[in-house]
Design a protein around this motif. Structure first.
Motif, PDB file in Angstrom:
ATOM      1  N   GLY A  34      -0.152  -2.002  14.209  1.00 21.18           N
ATOM      2  CA  GLY A  34      -1.458  -1.643  13.694  1.00 21.18           C
ATOM      3  C   GLY A  34      -1.567  -2.003  12.235  1.00 21.18           C
ATOM      4  N   VAL A  35      -2.579  -1.491  11.592  1.00 21.95           N
ATOM      5  CA  VAL A  35      -2.773  -1.695  10.159  1.00 21.95           C
ATOM      6  C   VAL A  35      -1.725  -0.870   9.411  1.00 21.95           C
ATOM      7  CG1 VAL A  35      -4.363  -1.411   8.220  1.00 21.95           C
ATOM      8  CG2 VAL A  35      -5.240  -2.072  10.489  1.00 21.95           C
ATOM      9  N   THR A  36      -1.040  -1.500   8.480  1.00 19.86           N
ATOM     10  CA  THR A  36      -0.042  -0.777   7.703  1.00 19.86           C
ATOM     11  C   THR A  36      -0.435  -0.776   6.233  1.00 19.86           C
ATOM     12  OG1 THR A  36       1.335  -2.749   7.478  1.00 19.86           O
ATOM     13  CG2 THR A  36       1.823  -1.283   9.326  1.00 19.86           C
ATOM     14  N   GLN A  37      -0.028   0.292   5.545  1.00 22.90           N
ATOM     15  CA  GLN A  37      -0.339   0.427   4.132  1.00 22.90           C
ATOM     16  C   GLN A  37       0.906   0.880   3.388  1.00 22.90           C
ATOM     17  OE1 GLN A  37      -4.554   2.513   4.988  1.00 22.90           O
ATOM     18  NE2 GLN A  37      -4.265   2.002   2.827  1.00 22.90           N
ATOM     19  N   PHE A  38       1.007   0.409   2.164  1.00 25.36           N
ATOM     20  CA  PHE A  38       2.161   0.754   1.331  1.00 25.36           C
ATOM     21  C   PHE A  38       1.701   0.936  -0.113  1.00 25.36           C
ATOM     22  CE2 PHE A  38       6.574   1.057   0.442  1.00 25.36           C
ATOM     23  CZ  PHE A  38       6.726   0.577  -0.848  1.00 25.36           C
ATOM     24  N   PRO A  39       2.203   1.954  -0.820  1.00 26.44           N
ATOM     25  CA  PRO A  39       3.064   3.016  -0.313  1.00 26.44           C
ATOM     26  C   PRO A  39       2.258   4.076   0.431  1.00 26.44           C
ATOM     27  CG  PRO A  39       2.557   3.418  -2.613  1.00 26.44           C
ATOM     28  CD  PRO A  39       1.879   2.108  -2.252  1.00 26.44           C
ATOM     29  N   SER A  40       2.922   5.024   1.010  1.00 29.19           N
ATOM     30  CA  SER A  40       2.203   6.110   1.671  1.00 29.19           C
ATOM     31  C   SER A  40       1.721   7.125   0.630  1.00 29.19           C
ATOM     32  CB  SER A  40       3.087   6.791   2.718  1.00 29.19           C
ATOM     33  OG  SER A  40       4.279   7.257   2.128  1.00 29.19           O
ATOM     34  N   HIS A  41       2.514   7.289  -0.427  1.00 32.73           N
ATOM     35  CA  HIS A  41       2.144   8.187  -1.513  1.00 32.73           C
ATOM     36  C   HIS A  41       2.467   7.509  -2.837  1.00 32.73           C
ATOM     37  CE1 HIS A  41       2.740  11.082   1.775  1.00 32.73           C
ATOM     38  NE2 HIS A  41       1.871  11.835   1.156  1.00 32.73           N
ATOM     39  N   SER A  42       1.656   7.787  -3.847  1.00 30.92           N
ATOM     40  CA  SER A  42       1.953   7.305  -5.183  1.00 30.92           C
ATOM     41  C   SER A  42       1.477   8.350  -6.180  1.00 30.92           C
ATOM     42  CB  SER A  42       1.262   5.961  -5.436  1.00 30.92           C
ATOM     43  OG  SER A  42       1.550   5.488  -6.731  1.00 30.92           O
ATOM     44  N   VAL A  43       2.389   8.721  -7.074  1.00 32.22           N
ATOM     45  CA  VAL A  43       2.040   9.660  -8.132  1.00 32.22           C
ATOM     46  C   VAL A  43       2.250   8.947  -9.460  1.00 32.22           C
ATOM     47  CG1 VAL A  43       2.498  11.900  -9.195  1.00 32.22           C
ATOM     48  CG2 VAL A  43       2.796  11.608  -6.721  1.00 32.22           C
ATOM     49  N   ILE A  44       1.204   8.832 -10.231  1.00 31.89           N
ATOM     50  CA  ILE A  44       1.295   8.119 -11.510  1.00 31.89           C
ATOM     51  C   ILE A  44       0.588   8.928 -12.588  1.00 31.89           C
ATOM     52  CG2 ILE A  44       1.437   5.836 -10.450  1.00 31.89           C
ATOM     53  CD1 ILE A  44      -1.533   5.457 -11.160  1.00 31.89           C
ATOM     54  N   GLU A  45       0.823   8.548 -13.817  1.00 30.21           N
ATOM     55  CA  GLU A  45       0.166   9.216 -14.932  1.00 30.21           C
ATOM     56  C   GLU A  45      -1.079   8.436 -15.331  1.00 30.21           C
ATOM     57  OE1 GLU A  45       3.954  11.508 -16.972  1.00 30.21           O
ATOM     58  OE2 GLU A  45       2.863   9.979 -18.103  1.00 30.21           O
ATOM     59  N   LYS A  46      -2.018   9.175 -15.855  1.00 30.46           N
ATOM     60  CA  LYS A  46      -3.252   8.568 -16.352  1.00 30.46           C
ATOM     61  C   LYS A  46      -2.900   7.419 -17.289  1.00 30.46           C
ATOM     62  CE  LYS A  46      -7.156   9.695 -19.320  1.00 30.46           C
ATOM     63  NZ  LYS A  46      -7.855  10.739 -20.094  1.00 30.46           N
ATOM     64  N   GLY A  47      -3.590   6.292 -17.099  1.00 27.51           N
ATOM     65  CA  GLY A  47      -3.359   5.130 -17.951  1.00 27.51           C
ATOM     66  C   GLY A  47      -2.404   4.112 -17.355  1.00 27.51           C
ATOM     67  N   GLN A  48      -1.652   4.547 -16.343  1.00 24.82           N
ATOM     68  CA  GLN A  48      -0.736   3.608 -15.703  1.00 24.82           C
ATOM     69  C   GLN A  48      -1.474   2.742 -14.685  1.00 24.82           C
ATOM     70  OE1 GLN A  48       2.464   6.245 -14.259  1.00 24.82           O
ATOM     71  NE2 GLN A  48       3.756   5.463 -15.916  1.00 24.82           N
TER      72      GLN A  48
ATOM     73  N   VAL B  96      -1.419   0.992 -10.781  1.00 20.80           N
ATOM     74  CA  VAL B  96      -0.881   1.137  -9.422  1.00 20.80           C
ATOM     75  C   VAL B  96      -1.472   0.037  -8.547  1.00 20.80           C
ATOM     76  CG1 VAL B  96      -2.692   2.751  -8.672  1.00 20.80           C
ATOM     77  CG2 VAL B  96      -0.473   2.749  -7.521  1.00 20.80           C
ATOM     78  N   THR B  97      -0.646  -0.486  -7.671  1.00 21.66           N
ATOM     79  CA  THR B  97      -1.109  -1.499  -6.721  1.00 21.66           C
ATOM     80  C   THR B  97      -0.844  -1.021  -5.310  1.00 21.66           C
ATOM     81  OG1 THR B  97      -0.667  -3.293  -8.302  1.00 21.66           O
ATOM     82  CG2 THR B  97      -0.886  -3.899  -5.980  1.00 21.66           C
ATOM     83  N   LEU B  98      -1.885  -0.978  -4.520  1.00 19.62           N
ATOM     84  CA  LEU B  98      -1.791  -0.567  -3.130  1.00 19.62           C
ATOM     85  C   LEU B  98      -1.842  -1.823  -2.258  1.00 19.62           C
ATOM     86  CD1 LEU B  98      -4.450   2.318  -3.255  1.00 19.62           C
ATOM     87  CD2 LEU B  98      -2.065   2.344  -4.021  1.00 19.62           C
ATOM     88  N   ARG B  99      -1.107  -1.771  -1.155  1.00 22.88           N
ATOM     89  CA  ARG B  99      -1.079  -2.935  -0.286  1.00 22.88           C
ATOM     90  C   ARG B  99      -1.537  -2.570   1.118  1.00 22.88           C
ATOM     91  NH1 ARG B  99       3.004  -7.920   0.652  1.00 22.88           N
ATOM     92  NH2 ARG B  99       2.639  -8.210   2.884  1.00 22.88           N
ATOM     93  N   CYS B 100      -2.217  -3.503   1.737  1.00 25.23           N
ATOM     94  CA  CYS B 100      -2.665  -3.330   3.123  1.00 25.23           C
ATOM     95  C   CYS B 100      -2.322  -4.567   3.923  1.00 25.23           C
ATOM     96  CB  CYS B 100      -4.167  -3.090   3.167  1.00 25.23           C
ATOM     97  SG  CYS B 100      -4.878  -3.200   4.833  1.00 25.23           S
ATOM     98  N   ASP B 101      -1.681  -4.373   5.056  1.00 27.06           N
ATOM     99  CA  ASP B 101      -1.454  -5.462   6.004  1.00 27.06           C
ATOM    100  C   ASP B 101      -2.319  -5.207   7.231  1.00 27.06           C
ATOM    101  OD1 ASP B 101       1.170  -5.400   4.290  1.00 27.06           O
ATOM    102  OD2 ASP B 101       1.194  -7.325   5.373  1.00 27.06           O
ATOM    103  N   PRO B 102      -3.313  -6.040   7.451  1.00 26.58           N
ATOM    104  CA  PRO B 102      -4.209  -5.807   8.594  1.00 26.58           C
ATOM    105  C   PRO B 102      -3.528  -6.232   9.896  1.00 26.58           C
ATOM    106  CG  PRO B 102      -4.749  -7.876   7.538  1.00 26.58           C
ATOM    107  CD  PRO B 102      -3.649  -7.253   6.716  1.00 26.58           C
ATOM    108  N   ILE B 103      -4.189  -5.984  10.984  1.00 27.39           N
ATOM    109  CA  ILE B 103      -3.709  -6.457  12.277  1.00 27.39           C
ATOM    110  C   ILE B 103      -3.783  -7.985  12.267  1.00 27.39           C
ATOM    111  CG2 ILE B 103      -4.230  -6.518  14.746  1.00 27.39           C
ATOM    112  CD1 ILE B 103      -5.207  -3.596  14.441  1.00 27.39           C
TER     113      ILE B 103
END
Lengths: 117, 112
Positions: free
Chosen positions: A3-17, A19-26
């Motif tokens: 199915g569709v996958t996403q990475f990471p499942s959780h991300s905790v960052i500080e304001k100003g940082q 973050v890159t989220l990834r999605c792999d579609p079907i």
């Protein structure tokens, strides 16, 4: 079939940082959508790719958000710099082809929970 | 004070009873309406859809009703089971490219 996958499942960052989220579609799905759900509210549309092209980015909140889909396969959503109000769950969805008048069923990934402190 | 939108409407249902989840939509031009189920830690999962030229569609244990006059959509779940506990979202396909507009969601809690 995966199915569709996403990475990471959780991300905790500080304001100003950043973050890159990834999605792999079907595999084989031309359409890729990003949505997000902020603070338990409704799920809101961010943008839509058809292959590598942005078809609709009307839901992108501001220019701190940058989405790419190089080669028309996976997609990334970068938030730079992150703000507190960006916290939420970011969902990716994909669909195969869009038929005029058809339902265009979208398959969702599990989401990435982003927390900005 | 309580912030608007932080707390989902909750429907508490006894196992075996029928559930009815309601939703109001906004765009009279939408051609498809969809119900999604979201379990904790998972993404929305398609349940059933209905085309705008229909007023009722049945699936396995689920029925969707569409009332275009008052822009109202409902999902009926027959013989609700513990596995039906989840957040349910209605969505409308709001343009020809498949963009979905979601409702606020309803938390369904099934009690034994």
């Amino acid at each position: 079939e995966a199915g569709v996958t996403q990475f990471p499942s959780h991300s905790v960052i500080e304001k100003g940082q950043t973050v890159t989220l990834r999605c792999d579609p079907i595999s084989g799905h031309d359409n890729l959508y990003w949505y997000r759900r902020v603070m338990g509210k409704e799920i809101k549309f961010l943008l839509h790719f058809v292959k590598e092209s942005k078809q609709d980015e009307s839901g992108m909140p501001n220019n701190r958000f940058l989405a790419e889909r190089t080669g028309g396969t996976y997609s990334t959503l970068k938030v730079q710099p992150a703000e507190l109000e960006d916290s939420g769950v970011y969902f990716c969805a994909s669909s195969q082809h869009i038929l005029a008048g058809g339902p265009n069923e979208q398959f969702f990934g599990p989401g990435t929970r982003l927390t900005v402190l | 004070g309580e912030s608007v939108g932080l707390h989902l409407p909750t429907l508490s249902v006894q196992e075996g009873d029928n559930s009815i989840i309601n939703c109001a939509y906004s765009n009279s031009a939408s051609d498809y309406f969809i119900w999604y189920k979201q379990e904790s830690g998972k993404g929305p999962q398609f349940i059933i859809d209905i085309r705008s030229n229909m007023d009722k569609r049945q699936g396995q244990r689920v029925t969707v009703l569409l009332n275009k006059t008052v822009k109202h959509l409902s999902l009926q779940i027959a013989a609700t089971q513990p596995g039906d506990s989840a957040v349910y979202f209605c969505a409308e396909k709001s343009d020809s490219w498949g963009k979905l507009q979601f409702g606020a969601g309803t938390q369904v809690v099934v009690t034994p």
